[in-house]
Design an enzyme around this catalytic site. Sequence first.
Site, PDB file in Angstrom:
ATOM      1  N   LYS A 188      -9.516 -10.111   8.482  1.00  0.00           N
ATOM      2  CA  LYS A 188     -10.924  -9.299   8.767  1.00  0.00           C
ATOM      3  C   LYS A 188     -12.084 -10.192   8.181  1.00  0.00           C
ATOM      4  O   LYS A 188     -11.962 -10.474   6.980  1.00  0.00           O
ATOM      5  CB  LYS A 188     -10.530  -8.178   7.789  1.00  0.00           C
ATOM      6  CG  LYS A 188     -11.632  -7.181   8.377  1.00  0.00           C
ATOM      7  CD  LYS A 188     -12.124  -6.357   7.227  1.00  0.00           C
ATOM      8  CE  LYS A 188     -12.802  -6.996   6.152  1.00  0.00           C
ATOM      9  NZ  LYS A 188     -14.256  -7.442   6.564  1.00  0.00           N
ATOM     10  N   GLU A 264      -9.798 -16.353  -3.825  1.00  0.00           N
ATOM     11  CA  GLU A 264     -11.007 -17.579  -4.123  1.00  0.00           C
ATOM     12  C   GLU A 264     -12.139 -16.628  -4.241  1.00  0.00           C
ATOM     13  O   GLU A 264     -12.719 -16.228  -3.366  1.00  0.00           O
ATOM     14  CB  GLU A 264     -10.960 -18.357  -2.798  1.00  0.00           C
ATOM     15  CG  GLU A 264      -9.549 -18.959  -2.243  1.00  0.00           C
ATOM     16  CD  GLU A 264      -9.488 -20.340  -3.177  1.00  0.00           C
ATOM     17  OE1 GLU A 264     -10.514 -20.587  -3.908  1.00  0.00           O
ATOM     18  OE2 GLU A 264      -8.467 -20.841  -2.941  1.00  0.00           O
ATOM     19  N   GLU A 395     -24.382 -15.344 -10.470  1.00  0.00           N
ATOM     20  CA  GLU A 395     -24.248 -16.378  -9.191  1.00  0.00           C
ATOM     21  C   GLU A 395     -25.630 -16.167  -8.375  1.00  0.00           C
ATOM     22  O   GLU A 395     -25.842 -15.144  -8.285  1.00  0.00           O
ATOM     23  CB  GLU A 395     -23.074 -15.970  -8.186  1.00  0.00           C
ATOM     24  CG  GLU A 395     -22.084 -16.952  -7.845  1.00  0.00           C
ATOM     25  CD  GLU A 395     -21.100 -16.547  -6.822  1.00  0.00           C
ATOM     26  OE1 GLU A 395     -20.828 -15.244  -6.675  1.00  0.00           O
ATOM     27  OE2 GLU A 395     -20.428 -17.533  -6.239  1.00  0.00           O
TER      28      GLU A 395
END
Length: 492
Positions: A188, A264, A395
Amino acid sequence: MSTVTGASRESAVVDGVPHQLYIAGEWRDASGAGTLEVEDPSTGEALCTVADATAQDGEAALAAAHEAFPGWRDTAPRERADVLRRAYELMTERTEDLALLMTLEMGKPVEESRGEIAYAAAFFRWYAEEAVRIDGRFTTSENGKGRVLTLRRPVGPCVFITPWNFPMAMGTRKVGPAIAAGCTMVVKPAKQTPLSMLAMAQILEEAGLPGGVCNVLTARSSGELMAPLIADPRTRKLSFTGSTEVGKKLIEQSAEQVLRVSMELGGNAPFLVFGDADLDAAVDGALLAKMRNIGEACTSANRFLVHESVAEEFATRLAERLGALKVGRGTEEGVKVGPLIDTAAVEKVQELVGDAVDRGARVLTGGSPLEGPGHFHQPTVLADVDPQARLLHEEIFGPVAPVTTFSSDEEAIRRANDTEYGLVAYAFTRDLNRAFSVIEGLDTGMIGLNQGMVSNAGAPFGGVKQSGFGREGGPEGLHEYLETRYVAMNVP
Ligand code: NAP
């Protein structure tokens, strides 16, 4: 304005990929006939619509993967390898179209998209070579009487969830080793960038992959669609690439069936420049580590920690280089910096820059979003960044380079490790002893030593701490899809 493509070629490339779901070797509309729009982030305009999978489609895809598993597991390794090799060749032959498709849905300059297609295809080639080398061992037990036999078996049907920032490579990095190992899968992709995974499915089909081995679902509501699949006992492995926030939720969900899990997740990469570094190489490396993928990479250099003796020169040179980069639509000639993925991404970058400036950062270049259409932000270098500034801790996911200074090696390593993330770090030094103490001192899964990029299909990519667990690429990437079965043999 010169472009490397025309509107008609762009439409042909978008229309050349099926916009349906790929289930059990068939292209089908969503069972509810729903669709979702795919947008070009450089214009904000719709490119096309793709199928919006329902729970019923999710069930059909998992059922197909489950049904195809025994046959694929027992297919000769050489046959599995040949499919992957052909897929590598097809992907490579179609680089130009696939790169344009990726630029249209994701925004990165076509030149970078070409690089991603080569990287993505390399996983098919690497794992074509590994498929025929899956081994076990046979040894005599300690007491000399019994024998120990180990076999490597595919884990079973897998569920893969991939992000929008590397729409093709984050898929092939999972799909390649899974196919080599003899697993089947449901993939997906992110709703912003579904087209690359549909193009991959088309290539795998042409390469001769049997129906049901790789199924692709596109959907608006990922959580609703995927939760039942993760909870289903037929699923034996979950591999996710995306944010740490979503990864944590999925780890919780996967506990129900005690799934094998690979994660990840996000990063906050430090980029260390020591006083003895080759500054030319460090600035080149910084450009790559920061600006690859418009800064929208988990491996993106998020914090520049530079020895005080060279910090001003490094920051000035980096600002000159970043300030000279052409920003624009990724299809235009000479563009090096494309749009961010959406308005929210631009707002987040703007907020982080604003916070740093409010705390006293100096703007050496850039500093602001650019006017639309499209979601653009200027390449930005900030100096004298306060250690508490948010962008050193979160981030950034955009073209912003905050530079701070350190005065000793011990301080550099301590500050580099001062984050909940641990994906990658970069270090520039010409001193071998220092290099070793840095390599051993950093808490990250990967280190770029005197280079600004670590991605390589033959090497184990992955993080520690909240950047996740598991590795993709290299022999380690294949082990993620294999179980070890041990047979205790009684040899009379
Ligand atoms: P994201 O929001 O976590 O989404 C990643 C994927 O998860 C998408 O397919 C998304 O689908 C899906 N998703 C979202 N919520 C879900 C849920 N509740 N259940 C199941 N699936 C769900 O991340 P992103 O914004 O796409 O990607 C950026 C992040 O990925 C960054 O943090 C980056 O560092 C990380 N990343 C890590 C690596 C690595 O190798 N470590 C590589 C690339 C990116 P929808 O988009 O359709 O909602």
